[in-house]
Design a protein around this motif. Structure first.
Motif, short mmCIF file in Angstrom:
data_model
loop_
_atom_site.label_atom_id
_atom_site.label_comp_id
_atom_site.label_asym_id
_atom_site.label_seq_id
_atom_site.Cartn_x
_atom_site.Cartn_y
_atom_site.Cartn_z
N ASN A 96 32.98 36.42 48.64
CA ASN A 96 32.41 36.26 47.37
C ASN A 96 33.29 36.62 46.28
N ILE A 97 34.46 36.48 46.42
CA ILE A 97 35.83 37.03 45.60
C ILE A 97 35.58 36.33 44.20
N SER A 98 35.13 35.04 44.35
CA SER A 98 35.12 34.21 42.97
C SER A 98 33.82 34.50 42.06
N GLN A 99 33.02 35.57 42.59
CA GLN A 99 31.83 35.92 41.75
C GLN A 99 32.18 37.25 41.23
N LYS A 100 31.48 37.74 40.23
CA LYS A 100 31.55 39.05 39.70
C LYS A 100 30.81 39.93 40.96
N ILE A 101 31.54 40.79 41.40
CA ILE A 101 31.19 41.81 42.20
C ILE A 101 30.95 43.19 41.93
N THR A 102 29.68 44.06 41.90
CA THR A 102 29.62 44.98 41.46
C THR A 102 29.48 46.27 42.80
N VAL A 103 29.77 47.39 42.33
CA VAL A 103 29.57 48.48 43.58
C VAL A 103 28.18 48.55 43.82
N ASP A 104 27.25 48.36 42.67
CA ASP A 104 25.93 48.42 43.06
C ASP A 104 25.34 47.31 43.92
N GLU A 105 25.99 46.36 43.81
CA GLU A 105 25.78 44.97 44.98
C GLU A 105 25.94 45.30 46.11
N LEU A 106 27.12 46.27 46.23
CA LEU A 106 27.76 46.45 47.42
C LEU A 106 27.10 47.67 48.45
N VAL A 107 26.39 48.41 47.69
CA VAL A 107 25.48 49.63 47.93
C VAL A 107 24.27 49.10 48.59
N GLU A 108 23.82 47.85 48.15
CA GLU A 108 22.64 47.44 48.66
C GLU A 108 22.62 46.80 49.97
N LEU A 109 24.14 46.40 50.50
CA LEU A 109 24.15 45.79 51.68
C LEU A 109 24.29 46.81 52.87
N VAL A 110 24.47 48.04 52.53
CA VAL A 110 24.47 48.97 53.68
C VAL A 110 23.82 50.28 53.40
N PRO A 111 23.36 50.84 54.66
CA PRO A 111 22.43 52.06 54.46
C PRO A 111 23.10 53.46 54.00
N ALA A 158 42.01 30.91 37.07
CA ALA A 158 41.16 31.61 36.37
C ALA A 158 39.49 31.36 36.45
N ILE A 159 39.27 29.89 36.08
CA ILE A 159 38.09 29.31 36.34
C ILE A 159 37.62 29.51 37.70
N GLU A 160 38.38 29.30 38.84
CA GLU A 160 37.98 29.07 40.27
C GLU A 160 37.64 30.58 40.62
N LEU A 161 38.33 31.86 39.88
CA LEU A 161 37.80 32.97 40.10
C LEU A 161 36.92 33.78 39.28
N GLY A 162 36.43 33.08 38.34
CA GLY A 162 35.36 33.44 37.46
C GLY A 162 35.99 34.34 36.54
N PHE A 163 37.40 34.32 36.05
CA PHE A 163 37.82 34.97 34.91
C PHE A 163 37.42 34.34 33.67
N SER A 164 36.75 34.89 32.63
CA SER A 164 36.40 34.02 31.48
C SER A 164 37.52 34.51 30.33
N ASP A 165 38.31 35.53 30.51
CA ASP A 165 39.36 35.70 29.29
C ASP A 165 40.66 35.66 30.03
N ILE A 166 41.60 34.61 29.78
CA ILE A 166 42.76 34.54 30.45
C ILE A 166 43.66 35.82 30.10
N LYS A 167 43.42 36.21 28.82
CA LYS A 167 44.43 37.32 28.48
C LYS A 167 44.08 38.37 29.16
N ASN A 168 42.79 38.65 29.70
CA ASN A 168 42.58 39.84 30.51
C ASN A 168 43.17 39.64 31.79
N LEU A 169 42.98 38.50 32.24
CA LEU A 169 43.53 38.16 33.96
C LEU A 169 45.10 38.18 33.52
N SER A 170 45.57 37.90 32.53
CA SER A 170 47.17 37.92 32.31
C SER A 170 47.58 39.50 32.47
N ARG A 171 46.91 40.28 31.66
CA ARG A 171 47.05 41.70 31.49
C ARG A 171 47.03 42.40 32.88
#
Length: 177
Positions: free
Chosen positions: A83-98, A142-155
């Motif tokens: 799911n690397i092209s989506q925004k992934i949060t730690v909370d989302e990952l916590v829901e996967l495992v006990p 950037a679009i493929e991986l869900g980066f909305s801000d190219i400057k942020n990606l570049s940094r």
């Protein structure tokens, strides 16, 4: 374990199959030929090393990211990479495992040597680099991986790779030609 030269036969014969650095060998051949030509034209030409730069890693079983002694970490890693092209949060990952968030973060850091957030970021930047090697433009990657801000990606890319995505892409294109 990671090899070099990406010799398909050797990589497939090893057990497990060996991941390897793919190098721009063809460009290296051209560079050597140019050096030989310069030396033949002017024997006083200084001798120099010809560097053959790696372009990307060809992943096989020896670097299987899911191969982890902790089944919960392996599950989290699988989810991140799928799911690397989506925004992934730690909370989302916590829901996967006990596991509690704190326990997951502790076990992940012990197993992977980095925080979950940093691992996700590193994986996204690695994927951007791979897409650039495959010929995508920076904005397409950037679009493929869900980066909305190219400057942020570049940094972020510069922090990890020491150059901007555009500089990286130019270098890859230069090495291919």
């Amino acid at each position: 374990m990671l090899g070099v030269d990406n010799d398909e036969t050797i990589c497939r014969l090893s057990s497990p199959n060996l991941s390897s650095l793919n190098q721009n060998i063809e460009q290296g051949g051209y560079d050597v030929a140019q050096l030989i030509d310069r030396i033949l034209r002017d024997p006083a030409t200084p001798r120099e090393d010809v560097m053959v730069q790696p372009t990307h890693i060809v992943t096989r079983q020896s670097t299987d990211i899911y191969a982890n002694n902790d089944q919960h970490i392996a599950e989290v890693l699988k989810y991140i990479h799928e799911n690397i092209s989506q925004k992934i949060t730690v909370d989302e990952l916590v829901e996967l495992v006990p596991l509690s968030r704190r326990l997951l973060e502790t076990r992940f850091k012990r197993s992977m040597g980095t925080s979950i957030y940093d691992y996700i970021l590193q994986t996204r930047i690695e994927k951007v680099a791979q897409l650039l090697c495959e010929g995508m433009s920076v904005s397409e990657a950037a679009i493929e991986l869900g980066f909305s801000d190219i400057k942020n990606l570049s940094r972020m890319f510069r922090q990890q790779r020491g150059m901007t995505p555009s500089e990286y892409r130019r270098e890859i294109l230069r090495l291919k030609h």
